[in-house]
Motif scaffolding. Structure first.
Motif, PDB file in Angstrom:
ATOM      1  N   PRO A 160     -13.041  23.068 -18.829  1.00  0.00           N
ATOM      2  CA  PRO A 160     -12.769  22.324 -20.020  1.00  0.00           C
ATOM      3  C   PRO A 160     -11.127  22.049 -20.239  1.00  0.00           C
ATOM      4  O   PRO A 160     -10.981  21.142 -21.173  1.00  0.00           O
ATOM      5  N   ARG A 161     -10.240  22.392 -19.460  1.00  0.00           N
ATOM      6  CA  ARG A 161      -9.087  21.807 -19.392  1.00  0.00           C
ATOM      7  C   ARG A 161      -8.956  20.769 -19.000  1.00  0.00           C
ATOM      8  O   ARG A 161      -8.018  19.931 -19.203  1.00  0.00           O
ATOM      9  N   LEU A 162      -9.970  20.329 -18.040  1.00  0.00           N
ATOM     10  CA  LEU A 162      -9.912  18.997 -17.363  1.00  0.00           C
ATOM     11  C   LEU A 162     -10.643  17.770 -18.213  1.00  0.00           C
ATOM     12  O   LEU A 162     -10.257  16.585 -18.434  1.00  0.00           O
ATOM     13  N   VAL A 163     -11.770  18.226 -18.856  1.00  0.00           N
ATOM     14  CA  VAL A 163     -12.619  17.199 -19.327  1.00  0.00           C
ATOM     15  C   VAL A 163     -12.899  17.620 -20.773  1.00  0.00           C
ATOM     16  O   VAL A 163     -13.494  16.800 -21.426  1.00  0.00           O
ATOM     17  N   GLY A 164     -12.269  18.712 -21.550  1.00  0.00           N
ATOM     18  CA  GLY A 164     -12.695  18.900 -22.718  1.00  0.00           C
ATOM     19  C   GLY A 164     -13.778  19.904 -23.046  1.00  0.00           C
ATOM     20  O   GLY A 164     -14.711  19.719 -22.123  1.00  0.00           O
ATOM     21  N   GLU A 181     -18.997   8.143 -11.211  1.00  0.00           N
ATOM     22  CA  GLU A 181     -18.484   7.101 -12.332  1.00  0.00           C
ATOM     23  C   GLU A 181     -18.374   7.806 -13.674  1.00  0.00           C
ATOM     24  O   GLU A 181     -17.406   7.529 -14.482  1.00  0.00           O
ATOM     25  N   GLU A 182     -19.588   8.482 -13.943  1.00  0.00           N
ATOM     26  CA  GLU A 182     -19.408   9.237 -15.081  1.00  0.00           C
ATOM     27  C   GLU A 182     -18.318  10.256 -15.262  1.00  0.00           C
ATOM     28  O   GLU A 182     -17.567  10.563 -16.168  1.00  0.00           O
ATOM     29  N   GLY A 183     -18.065  10.984 -13.715  1.00  0.00           N
ATOM     30  CA  GLY A 183     -17.031  12.032 -13.927  1.00  0.00           C
ATOM     31  C   GLY A 183     -15.584  11.222 -13.897  1.00  0.00           C
ATOM     32  O   GLY A 183     -14.580  11.904 -14.607  1.00  0.00           O
ATOM     33  N   LEU A 184     -15.573  10.138 -13.700  1.00  0.00           N
ATOM     34  CA  LEU A 184     -14.268   9.271 -13.726  1.00  0.00           C
ATOM     35  C   LEU A 184     -13.810   9.071 -15.110  1.00  0.00           C
ATOM     36  O   LEU A 184     -12.803   9.319 -15.737  1.00  0.00           O
ATOM     37  N   ASN A 185     -14.886   8.535 -15.845  1.00  0.00           N
ATOM     38  CA  ASN A 185     -14.695   8.265 -17.249  1.00  0.00           C
ATOM     39  C   ASN A 185     -14.285   9.437 -18.146  1.00  0.00           C
ATOM     40  O   ASN A 185     -13.585   9.438 -19.113  1.00  0.00           O
ATOM     41  N   ALA A 186     -14.901  10.516 -17.603  1.00  0.00           N
ATOM     42  CA  ALA A 186     -14.520  11.849 -18.269  1.00  0.00           C
ATOM     43  C   ALA A 186     -13.164  12.501 -18.071  1.00  0.00           C
ATOM     44  O   ALA A 186     -12.926  13.410 -18.525  1.00  0.00           O
ATOM     45  N   GLY A 187     -12.567  12.126 -17.092  1.00  0.00           N
ATOM     46  CA  GLY A 187     -11.281  12.556 -16.494  1.00  0.00           C
ATOM     47  C   GLY A 187     -11.425  13.642 -15.463  1.00  0.00           C
ATOM     48  O   GLY A 187     -10.487  14.197 -15.060  1.00  0.00           O
ATOM     49  N   LEU A 188     -12.786  13.969 -14.976  1.00  0.00           N
ATOM     50  CA  LEU A 188     -12.917  14.886 -13.837  1.00  0.00           C
ATOM     51  C   LEU A 188     -12.308  14.277 -12.689  1.00  0.00           C
ATOM     52  O   LEU A 188     -11.701  15.109 -11.945  1.00  0.00           O
ATOM     53  N   PHE A 189     -12.213  13.115 -12.274  1.00  0.00           N
ATOM     54  CA  PHE A 189     -11.862  12.381 -11.182  1.00  0.00           C
ATOM     55  C   PHE A 189     -10.700  11.572 -11.375  1.00  0.00           C
ATOM     56  O   PHE A 189     -10.740  10.954 -12.494  1.00  0.00           O
TER      57      PHE A 189
END
Length: 289
Positions: A160-164, A181-189
């Protein structure tokens, strides 16, 4: 410790590469791998030659999750019970969590070079790493709900600290596989790269982080950025920052940092990181219970 399920290599530039090394099993996570990773990060933290750590996988994936066929035939997670007796709750430790805490406590920048699929503990072990770069199209999944178990590896604290919260809920509740690519958009990567460029992207980032930086400054800033946001009031962060900027400027690498700047020369950062405390009273460690 002799490593069998990981491989380590320290380059001349101070970058330590830790490779999950079970390619025939898609680098599936084992209790042996857990022990080796905990040891490797502990040693990296103490070794002044190590300036940054890059973690990757051998073969075509990063880590396919927990090994589903343990060599000893025991419980997947090491929770074997004798005579059906429950082990005392205070001694139960999930293996992924032990790795995550070892990474969290490591005083060097840690970068995940996710060269392929990362599922279950294969992705949760990367959450306490400072950065994650990933291969295009890599399959990612927090698949625990689809296996009837709960998340592990301290992931309910880190994710949750990384992506909400909302994104964490969706990925954890559904257990669905998604693409890098989905992880990139969410801020995971941090970034997505062609598969054969992921490792070099991680090395490039590592070199940027350490090129002109004080090892002591980076180690302390890493603790501050992870821990201080949990304070209830900014005054608490102010108190920590005040104490550490004083100590770093009077006793550690800061002694030469500003002097070198004024003299237009490279600073001499020669403080032994092992002489700098790993724990301070403003960051009390909670007991395991």
């Amino acid at each position: 410790m002799e490593y069998q399920h990981i491989h380590t290599a320290l380059a001349e530039d101070g970058i330590l590469t830790v490779t999950l090394n079970r390619p025939d099993r898609l680098n599936a996570f084992t209790l042996r791998m857990k022990d080796e990773l905990v040891h490797a990060f502990g040693e990296a933290s103490k070794d002044n030659r190590v300036r940054a750590v890059v973690v990757t996988g051998s073969g075509r994936v990063f880590c396919a999750g927990m090994e589903m066929e343990p060599e000893d035939g025991g419980n997947l997670f090491g929770y074997d019970r004798a005579d059906s007796e429950e082990p005392p709750l205070e001694v139960i430790r999930d293996s992924g969590g032990e790795v995550s805490l070892a990474i969290f406590e490591c005083r060097k920048p840690v970068i995940a070079a996710i060269n392929g699929a990362a599922v279950g503990v294969g992705i949760t072990m990367t959450l306490p790493m400072d950065f994650r770069v990933v291969a295009e199209g890599a399959k990612i999944g927090f698949v625990f709900s689809q296996r009837g178990i709960t998340p592990e590896a301290c992931s309910t604290w880190f994710l949750p600290r990384l992506v909400g919260m909302q994104q964490a809920f969706e990925w954890v509740y559904s257990g669905d596989i998604f693409l890098a690519e989905e992880g990139l958009n969410a801020g995971l990567f941090r970034s997505v790269h062609p598969r054969d460029e992921v490792l070099e992207a991680a090395y490039g980032l590592a070199r940027k982080l350490i090129a002109k930086s004080s090892p002591v400054s980076v180690a302390l800033a890493k603790q501050m950025l992870w821990r201080n946001p949990n304070f209830d009031h900014p005054m608490q962060a102010h108190a920590v920052e005040s104490r550490l900027i004083y100590r770093s400027s009077e006793y550690w690498d800061g002694k030469d940092g500003f002097k070198a700047f004024l003299e237009k020369r490279d600073p001499v950062f020669d403080t032994d990181l092992n002489s700098v405390p790993t724990q301070f009273d403003f960051w009390p460690e909670p007991p395991l219970r």
